[in-house]
Design an enzyme around this catalytic site. Structure first.
Site, PDB file in Angstrom:
ATOM      1  N   GLY A 135       0.900  -1.177   0.113  1.00 35.53           N
ATOM      2  CA  GLY A 135       0.148  -0.025  -0.298  1.00 35.53           C
ATOM      3  C   GLY A 135       0.781   1.197   0.006  1.00 35.53           C
ATOM      4  N   LYS A 161       2.695   3.222   7.410  1.00 34.19           N
ATOM      5  CA  LYS A 161       2.451   2.015   6.403  1.00 34.19           C
ATOM      6  C   LYS A 161       0.919   1.573   6.420  1.00 34.19           C
ATOM      7  CE  LYS A 161       4.290  -2.690   5.118  1.00 34.19           C
ATOM      8  NZ  LYS A 161       5.192  -3.560   5.823  1.00 34.19           N
ATOM      9  N   ASP A 214      14.531 -12.391   4.363  1.00 38.04           N
ATOM     10  CA  ASP A 214      14.878 -11.472   2.889  1.00 38.04           C
ATOM     11  C   ASP A 214      15.680 -10.256   3.379  1.00 38.04           C
ATOM     12  OD1 ASP A 214      12.408  -9.485   1.252  1.00 38.04           O
ATOM     13  OD2 ASP A 214      14.094 -10.870   0.433  1.00 38.04           O
TER      14      ASP A 214
END
Length: 958
Positions: free
Chosen positions: A653, A669, A765
């Site tokens: 988003g 966020k 990640d």
């Protein structure tokens, strides 16, 4: 009578010779088959290769004249026997990365060869001098391999050559031209229209003799080499030129005054050299679209008035060129102008963008100048950047032009036709015509597009249309094509992903289709149009998929005799497969039904659970110290989520900058409505980050679950991602000392997650986009959407389907699906290599780990890595400890986890390296003895939504 006998004997001899030659061709093809792995399946039959039964082989009068084996996944070396195919005219082995070793000198025996294409293979060693024996050669592409040594002067013998591409290799030495000792050189190629020699290690000057008025050259690409000396004035003699790239070399001196004789040039790149003297006057170059003179040391002068006279300009880049004075308002009225970058100069006065600017104008970058005022107009939709000017240094300035803009990636993908996309299984993809198929895929690298805006979707639509028209015109079996994710890479090339889908409702191409498409793109038959100019296409090997495709697909279009027994066995197998598929379909339908019933709960993973005391504890987030905000509070703190406060956009988003009542800056966020994947990431991040507190881990301040909204509130990290700084986007100069500090900080953050978080966390990640830099360049590990906690039962690993980012991903995890702490170690090792090279992990098919290993020589200073080190990192005598740093990085990227160090061991070794270079590993500031904190403070902050969203590079496979 004797004459007739003689004639008969001659005929018999000719027939024997022909039969002998035919047998020799067959023997040579057998030798190729024996030398290579993964040859087409029908090469295993006993039929004559010239009968049409061998894929990729074409014969004329029973002699082999064409070999086209593009994209077949071949492995092995090119044997000397290839020289025996004396009638061969076309040889295309492109996109077979497994073809390696030297290019045999026997290639020079193919005297009738007109086309030699070896794009994107793994060949190495010197290009043989015998290449100059191919006097019929018209098309020579050896680019994107690992060739070393010098360009053979014998290439100058190829007087029929039209296309010469030796780019993206490791070629060294000077550009060969003819002289008294060597009578041939590239100056003899007067018919050639393309010299593509960029992305090598060529040195010495550009020979004045290289150019002459007889040449028909249209593309001269010498970028990213080590060329020195001046630009020769003879360049102005080649008036046919359309694209000139001399950027990223070591050229010096004045630009020749006759360069404006090149009136047909549309793109000119002279940036990142050491050019001096006056800024070249390009008056009269009226078709010029793209000009880049940045990062040179020209004499101080006003913004050139001739710029406003070139009405075709779309892009003006003159960063750091000693410009001063005011920018003429007329400059912004050039009709097609899109991008103006005049940053890091001495421009002063008032910025006045004309009352009628170009409707195409998107970006005006004037950061780091001396502008004191800006005449604004509310009707502008132009992104103006004045960071680092006096106008932005007054206290209380909040104008949008005083913040560094975030370059959002283009969201373009080819629109679908009027149909509903299908949900496809296995490797199949829904095409623009909504058919499930396995596409032929790859990357276009456009080296000199005429435009700078990557957000102009109409241009990509026209490229798609021209591609489809080309495939239809050439009768290739293509149903549709899809283009997506246009972007600029670190070499400033435009990169676009391509998917090509098969026609006729087929789920995949047969081998013939793959061969023909590969050849059409490798030999430049497709012309993309003047907007895109020259390109390189690099294919992802379609042949790798063949073992997973049905046997029917492999033999489609060919006829084979089969016995009744074969038919019976085939029918039995087919029946079993059909039953199996029905069973799987039933299971799939049942699971889909269960998933549909649970979708509402998944889309709001724990909203209801917060207010339900009977809810399952596994669903309720375990929150420790995170504050709950109302929607109205965050609305106030972000100025009603205004566009001015929007600092990024990701798959999750939007991200907004805000300020708490106590003055603390925050980043909010905000999830898109109805994003189930975002909801799962939201749950993961809020649970993990609410429990972890460390100076090297980004801090979670709170969350919002109000009015159907899902929002996370973080500390605002002013200097963005490590990736941005390595690529020069943030304006921060990272020398060796700073990079050591950043590496240690990130390692400590990961060490905390592995050893001290409760429960321990595997990040999953780790990459430079997920390491953030605060105002003192302290590294903070971020983005925990893919992270996995270790429970008491998971003391060594978590078995989970693979997620992560290609290039950083642990190969052992990828193969076994067993995620361990050593998976983060592997990713961190890639980050360390990225820190010293500033290169993407995977770039143009090259993997950074392999590149470093191949270039490394432990017997030389700095392990002989001078060629791949980031020049910004500092001089050789400033890189103390680099060898130990590289050793540590390579230990981290060992193939198996048990050979890799733990994060604790990595932290200890980095601390030792820092002590070796005279730094205190326990200080927070990333400023160094070579760069004071004041230098850091004047490096302008940037924002990046990588902190708040999964990046495009991530690979969700779950």
């Amino acid at each position: 009578m004797g004459a007739k006998v003689s004639q008969l004997l001659v005929i018999i001899c000719l027939m024997i010779s022909m039969i002998s030659a035919q047998n020799a061709d067959i023997a040579t093809l057998q030798a190729l088959k024996n030398a290579w792995q993964n040859t087409p399946p029908n090469w295993d039959n006993d039929q004559d290769p010239c009968s049409g039964s061998w894929d990729g082989i074409t014969c004329t009068n029973d002699r082999v004249t064409i070999i086209k084996l593009s994209s077949m996944g071949l492995n092995g070396m090119l044997p000397e026997n290839i020289g025996q195919l004396t009638e061969l005219q076309i040889l295309d082995l492109s996109y077979n990365k497994g073809l390696s070793g030297p290019l045999t000198s026997a290639i020079g025996d193919l005297k009738k060869l007109t086309t030699l294409i070896l794009v994107g293979c793994g060949f190495s060693g010197p290009i043989p001098d015998t290449i100059g024996n191919l006097e019929s050669l018209v098309f020579l592409s050896l680019n994107s391999n690992g060739f070393t040594g010098q360009i053979p002067a014998s290439v100058g013998n190829l007087t029929n050559l039209y296309w010469l591409d030796l780019s993206a290799n490791k070629l060294i030495g000077t550009i060969p031209v003819s002289n008294l000792i060597m009578p041939v050189g590239l100056d003899k190629l007067t018919r050639a229209k393309h010299f593509h020699l960029g992305d090598n290690q060529l040195s010495g000057g550009i020979p004045p003799k290289l150019f002459n008025s007889s040449m028909k050259l249209i593309h001269l690409l010498l970028e990213n080499n080590r060329l020195t000396g001046t630009i020769p004035s003879t360049l102005g003699l080649v008036t046919s030129l359309q694209v000139v790239r001399l950027d990223r070399n070591l050229l010096r001196g004045n630009v020749p005054s006759n360069i404006n004789s090149l009136i047909n040039v549309t793109e000119m790149f002279l940036s990142n050299n050491q050019l001096t003297g006056p800024i070249p006057d390009l008056t009269g170059m009226n078709v010029l679209n793209y000009i880049d003179l940045s990062n040179n040391s020209f004499d101080q002068s006003n913004v050139p008035s001739w710029l406003s006279t070139i009405k075709a300009l779309t892009t003006i880049k003159m960063q750091k060129t000693n410009l001063d004075g005011e920018v003429p308002a007329a400059l912004f009225s050039i009709p097609q102008l899109q991008n103006v970058d005049l940053s890091n100069n001495l421009i002063n006065g008032t910025l006045n963008i004309s009352s009628n600017p170009s409707s195409e104008l998107e970006l005006v970058d004037l950061r780091s100048n001396l502008i004191a005022d800006f005449t604004q107009r509310s009707s502008y939709r132009i992104n103006v950047t004045l960071v680092g000017n006096p106008i932005c240094m007054e206290s209380g300035v909040t104008d949008k032009f005083c913040t560094v803009p975030i370059e959002s990636p283009s969201s373009y993908s080819t629109p679908r036709n009027e149909c509903v996309p299908l949900s496809c299984g296995l490797n199949l993809v829904s095409s623009p015509n909504c058919h499930c198929a396995l596409p032929y895929t790859g990357l276009f690298f456009f080296k000199a597009p005429s435009f700078s805006s990557i957000g102009n979707f109409s241009i990509y639509n026209s490229l798609r249309d021209s591609l489809m028209a080309f495939f239809q015109r050439t009768n290739l079996p293509v149903d549709s094509v899809s283009l997506k994710n246009p972007r600029r890479d670190v070499d400033d090339y435009l990169v676009i992903e391509l998917d090509v889908f098969p026609s006729g409702g087929n789920p995949e191409f047969n081998r013939t289709g793959v061969l023909e498409i590969g050849f059409a793109l490798s030999n430049q038959t497709f012309k993309p149009g003047k907007e895109f100019n020259t390109f390189v296409f690099i294919h992802e090997n379609y042949a790798d998929f063949f073992p997973e495709i049905s046997a029917t697909a492999l033999t489609r279009g060919t006829k084979h005799k089969s016995s009744n027994a074969g038919i019976i066995v085939g029918s039995a197998i087919g029946g079993c497969v059909l039953v199996l598929l029905l069973v799987l379909a039933g299971i799939y339908a049942f699971r889909q039904k269960e998933r549909a019933e649970t979708t509402p709960q998944q889309s709001q993973p724990f909203v209801a659970a917060l207010g339900d005391p009977t809810s399952d504890s596994d669903i309720v987030p375990q929150l420790k110290g995170a504050r709950s905000f109302t929607f109205k509070e965050l609305q106030n703190y972000t100025n009603n989520f205004s566009e001015m406060n929007n600092i990024g956009k990701g798959g999750y988003g939007m991200v907004y900058k805000g300020s708490l009542p106590n003055g603390q800056l925050i980043a909010v966020k905000r999830a898109q409505k109805g994003s189930s994947q975002g909801g799962l990431e939201f749950k993961t991040e809020i649970e993990l980050l609410s429990r972890v507190h460390h100076k090297n881990v980004v801090g979670l301040i709170g969350f919002c679950l109000d009015q159907g909204e899902q929002m996370l509130v973080y500390e605002y990290i002013v200097n963005g991602t490590l990736k941005d700084s390595l690529l020069g986007r943030s304006g921060i100069r990272l020398d060796w000392m700073r990079r050591l500090k950043i590496a240690l900080g990130a390692a400590r953050g990961l060490q905390y997650l592995h050893n001290h978080a409760d429960p321990p966390v595997i990040h999953r990640d780790v990459k430079t986009n997920n390491i953030l830099l605060d105002q003192r360049l302290v590294a903070k590990v971020a983005d925990f959407g893919l992270s996995k906690p270790l429970s008491d039962a998971d003391t060594t690993h978590v078995t989970t389907q693979v997620k992560g980012t290609m290039g950083y991903m642990d190969p052992e995890y990828y193969m076994t699906q067993q995620l361990t702490e050593k998976s983060d170690t592997y990713s961190f090792g890639v980050v360390m290599l990225e820190l010293i090279t500033a290169r993407n992990p995977i770039m143009k098919g090259r993997y950074i780990v392999r590149e470093v290993k191949e270039a490394m020589n432990k017997n030389e200073e700095l392990y002989g890595l001078h060629d791949i080190l980031d020049p910004i990192i500092g001089l050789s005598n400033q890189l103390k400890g680099l060898e130990r740093f590289v050793d540590l990085a390579l230990r981290c990227v060992e193939d198996t986890g048990n050979q890799r160090p733990t994060m604790s061991e990595i932290v200890k070794e980095l601390e030792s390296i820092m002590e070796l270079v005279g730094l205190d590993p326990n200080t927070d500031s990333a400023s160094s003895t070579c760069a004071s904190y004041e230098e850091v403070s004047k490096d302008y902050p940037s924002s990046n939504d990588s902190l708040f969203s999964r990046n495009e590079g991530s690979l969700p496979m779950e």
